[in-house]
Design a protein around this motif. Structure first.
Motif, PDB file in Angstrom:
ATOM      1  N   GLY A  11       6.936   6.087   0.902  1.00 29.36           N
ATOM      2  CA  GLY A  11       5.680   6.127   1.035  1.00 29.36           C
ATOM      3  C   GLY A  11       4.760   5.811   2.100  1.00 29.36           C
ATOM      4  N   GLY A  12       3.966   6.692   2.698  1.00 31.17           N
ATOM      5  CA  GLY A  12       3.418   6.667   3.870  1.00 31.17           C
ATOM      6  C   GLY A  12       1.858   6.169   3.574  1.00 31.17           C
ATOM      7  N   GLY A  13       1.491   5.606   2.648  1.00 30.75           N
ATOM      8  CA  GLY A  13       0.142   5.207   2.605  1.00 30.75           C
ATOM      9  C   GLY A  13      -0.058   3.998   3.238  1.00 30.75           C
ATOM     10  N   LEU A  14      -1.297   3.389   2.920  1.00 27.59           N
ATOM     11  CA  LEU A  14      -1.502   2.159   3.560  1.00 27.59           C
ATOM     12  C   LEU A  14      -0.537   1.235   3.434  1.00 27.59           C
ATOM     13  N   THR A  15      -0.083   0.733   2.530  1.00 24.72           N
ATOM     14  CA  THR A  15       1.100  -0.052   2.059  1.00 24.72           C
ATOM     15  C   THR A  15       2.327   0.298   2.919  1.00 24.72           C
ATOM     16  N   GLY A  16       2.791   1.318   2.664  1.00 25.72           N
ATOM     17  CA  GLY A  16       3.952   1.911   3.554  1.00 25.72           C
ATOM     18  C   GLY A  16       3.665   1.621   5.118  1.00 25.72           C
ATOM     19  N   CYS A 476      -3.253  -4.562   0.052  1.00 31.82           N
ATOM     20  CA  CYS A 476      -2.130  -3.573   0.397  1.00 31.82           C
ATOM     21  C   CYS A 476      -1.482  -3.777   1.726  1.00 31.82           C
ATOM     22  N   VAL A 477      -2.437  -4.188   2.748  1.00 27.47           N
ATOM     23  CA  VAL A 477      -1.996  -4.663   4.038  1.00 27.47           C
ATOM     24  C   VAL A 477      -0.888  -5.890   4.031  1.00 27.47           C
ATOM     25  N   ASP A 478      -1.651  -6.718   3.009  1.00 31.72           N
ATOM     26  CA  ASP A 478      -0.732  -8.036   2.898  1.00 31.72           C
ATOM     27  C   ASP A 478       0.459  -7.907   2.288  1.00 31.72           C
ATOM     28  N   ALA A 479       0.691  -6.992   1.461  1.00 32.63           N
ATOM     29  CA  ALA A 479       1.810  -6.829   0.955  1.00 32.63           C
ATOM     30  C   ALA A 479       2.917  -6.141   1.733  1.00 32.63           C
ATOM     31  N   GLY A 480       2.213  -5.254   2.702  1.00 31.31           N
ATOM     32  CA  GLY A 480       3.286  -4.715   3.655  1.00 31.31           C
ATOM     33  C   GLY A 480       3.767  -5.755   4.556  1.00 31.31           C
ATOM     34  N   LYS A 481       2.800  -6.876   4.839  1.00 37.63           N
ATOM     35  CA  LYS A 481       3.269  -7.801   5.736  1.00 37.63           C
ATOM     36  C   LYS A 481       4.323  -8.882   5.147  1.00 37.63           C
ATOM     37  N   ARG A 482       4.388  -8.874   3.703  1.00 38.24           N
ATOM     38  CA  ARG A 482       5.106  -9.819   3.120  1.00 38.24           C
ATOM     39  C   ARG A 482       6.554  -9.098   2.831  1.00 38.24           C
ATOM     40  N   ALA A 483       6.591  -7.620   2.857  1.00 36.88           N
ATOM     41  CA  ALA A 483       7.726  -6.934   2.661  1.00 36.88           C
ATOM     42  C   ALA A 483       8.868  -7.414   3.469  1.00 36.88           C
ATOM     43  N   GLY A 484       9.794  -7.708   2.797  1.00 39.55           N
ATOM     44  CA  GLY A 484      11.294  -8.017   3.204  1.00 39.55           C
ATOM     45  C   GLY A 484      11.215  -9.447   3.783  1.00 39.55           C
ATOM     46  N   GLU A 485      10.425 -10.272   3.618  1.00 38.31           N
ATOM     47  CA  GLU A 485      10.688 -11.899   3.822  1.00 38.31           C
ATOM     48  C   GLU A 485      11.796 -12.450   3.485  1.00 38.31           C
ATOM     49  N   ALA A 486      12.138 -12.070   2.115  1.00 37.42           N
ATOM     50  CA  ALA A 486      13.509 -12.614   1.626  1.00 37.42           C
ATOM     51  C   ALA A 486      14.695 -12.231   2.291  1.00 37.42           C
ATOM     52  N   TRP A 487      14.690 -11.160   3.222  1.00 35.01           N
ATOM     53  CA  TRP A 487      15.592 -10.712   3.965  1.00 35.01           C
ATOM     54  C   TRP A 487      16.045 -11.590   5.164  1.00 35.01           C
ATOM     55  N   SER A 488      15.258 -12.511   5.530  1.00 32.33           N
ATOM     56  CA  SER A 488      15.339 -12.945   7.006  1.00 32.33           C
ATOM     57  C   SER A 488      16.337 -14.104   6.773  1.00 32.33           C
TER      58      SER A 488
END
Length: 488
Positions: A11-16, A476-488
């Protein structure tokens, strides 16, 4: 968990876009592929500059910026301020001062009454307002009303919450109007905890009283891991803001930044047909073109029903189709006259739920934004007025008549109580299934979804976006910022 080697963002919307941007910074050694089924990125964000002819006495053309989706932002969304700083968009920002009429004056259009009613913004305006009886009665009684939350209840609709604490007239007049402006849905169907958690928490802090709870203050602390640069000073005294080139300035800047990053690849016009986890613990993403990807990690920002359709097992993830979606028709109009001749000074007006409900006899208006009052800096100076009408949402489907200029103009004249000239430009945009309605129980359902993602997919598939969290641009922007935090 091993560090990601290849991350696919669906998905290439704002969150993507936000996800790909922040992931590319957090995992510079990982390959990131952004997949979007359309040729245009940005999702519902769409800003168009149009040339309007025959404006003013000399008949000269003017350039007008029109929004098809979100149009303004609030300074409290630090996730967006961070992007402005990181993308160097400071000079593109335009703000609306807190002292301006657009910030101080907002209206309601009560369906059963002619004209607009200003929402009181001071004690003096409250005492002289036709709305004073509803407001004073509701707030005054709420402070002394005993706690009346049913035992064992974990969530309820916003309308039920408002009615329980403030009474039915307040819930319908103010609660339903607010929800029309944000979620374009029926407040009787929207979860108060998912949409307005601060209200639920205030009731608990205030021993049953929402007003007392807010007076006691909040213990909730916002995250502070944002690189804000000078944006706080930029937003000094700002009520709302946007960009000279419209909201698409933000998505265009994200797209440009991603296009020059060596570890990011953008695939447009690319439909994902299936998503499955292989025995090798890698994902297999099949594309409609016949090609396939094998990422180690996946971020899905797709609407939840779309995600459901690409999973080989419909029951692989729970609750993906639990919430309905609202459709909104946006009508941009440009009138060949200054704002003083078209509407009163202010931000615009919202329309509460009619006493008769969402019947087929209603004109289907949700509200109108007076764009020229707050965003005139986006346009070539000229004696013109741009405004935007929002229609649809919880009402029955719009017909061609509802979207016709004579119908829209007639009801605008009724709301504004004045005769209007014919617009020199107008455009209708239909945004189908654009806003999810987070129904009661949403937070518990999303926690169950996250649990399954960890148990079945080992946390390497994350599902985020408006259908999971908040629907605002900041959310939506903040959800993108938090994406993958658990993978670090």
């Amino acid at each position: 968990m091993p560090a990601p080697r290849h991350i696919a963002v669906l998905g290439g919307g704002l969150t993507g876009l936000s996800s790909a941007f922040h992931l590319s910074r957090r995992f510079p050694d990982a390959s990131i592929t952004l997949l979007e089924r359309q040729s245009k990125l940005g999702g519902w964000v769409r800003s168009d500059k149009v040339i309007v002819e025959n404006v003013g006495s000399g008949g000269s053309p003017a350039t007008v910026l029109l929004e098809g989706g979100p149009r303004t932002l609030r300074p409290n969304a630090k996730s967006v301020l961070e992007l402005i700083n990181l993308l160097g968009l400071d000079s593109a920002v335009i703000t609306t001062s807190k002292s301006s009429p657009a910030a101080k004056t907002r209206f309601l259009q009560i369906p059963e009454l002619p004209g607009l009613l200003p929402i009181p913004s001071s004690v003096a305006s409250l005492l002289s307002s036709p709305l004073r009886s509803i407001l004073l009665t509701a707030v005054g009684r709420e402070i002394f009303r005993r706690s009346n939350r049913p035992k064992g209840i974990k969530d309820e609709s916003l309308d039920r919450f408002m009615t329980r604490r403030f009474g039915e007239p307040f819930a319908r007049t103010f609660g339903s109007a607010l929800i029309h402006g944000i979620y374009a849905t029926d407040s009787k169907k929207l979860s108060v905890r998912a949409a307005f958690p601060s209200l639920w928490e205030a009731e608990e802090r205030g021993w049953g009283s929402v007003v007392v709870g807010f007076l006691r203050g909040s213990k909730f602390k916002l995250k502070s891991d944002y690189d804000l640069g000078g944006t706080i000073q930029l937003m000094h005294n700002a009520s709302v803001y946007s960009f000279r080139g419209g909201m698409q300035t933000l998505t265009n800047a994200l797209e440009l930044s991603l296009s020059v990053r060596p570890n990011v690849k953008i695939l447009r016009d690319t439909q994902v047909s299936s998503l499955r986890l292989q025995k090798s613990k890698a994902f297999e993403i099949s594309l409609s073109s016949g090609a396939a990807l094998s990422p180690t990690h996946v971020i899905s920002t797709l609407s939840l029903p779309v995600l459901q359709n690409i999973l080989p097992d419909p029951g692989a993830l729970p609750h993906l189709t639990a919430n309905p979606y609202s459709s909104v028709t946006v009508v941009n109009l440009v009138f060949p006259a200054p704002p003083s001749e078209i509407h009163p000074e202010g931000f615009g007006y919202l329309i509460p739920r009619p006493t008769t409900g969402y019947s087929s006899e209603s004109p289907r208006f949700l509200g109108t934004v007076f764009d020229s009052c707050s965003l005139s800096a986006q346009d070539t100076p000229a004696p013109l007025t741009k405004l935007t009408v929002m229609m649809g949402g919880p009402y029955p489907a719009l017909t061609e008549e509802h979207m016709s200029l004579p119908f829209i103009k007639r009801h605008l004249e009724d709301h504004l109580q004045r005769s209007l000239p014919d617009p020199v430009y107008w455009k209708v945009r239909r945004n189908d299934n654009c806003i999810p309605t987070l129904t009661p129980g949403h937070l518990e359902r999303m926690q169950e979804l996250r649990n399954v993602l960890w148990e079945r997919w080992e946390g390497r598939l994350e599902v985020i976006g408006a259908g999971v969290g908040g629907v605002s641009v900041g959310d939506c922007v903040d959800a993108g910022k938090r994406a993958g935090e658990a993978w670090s």
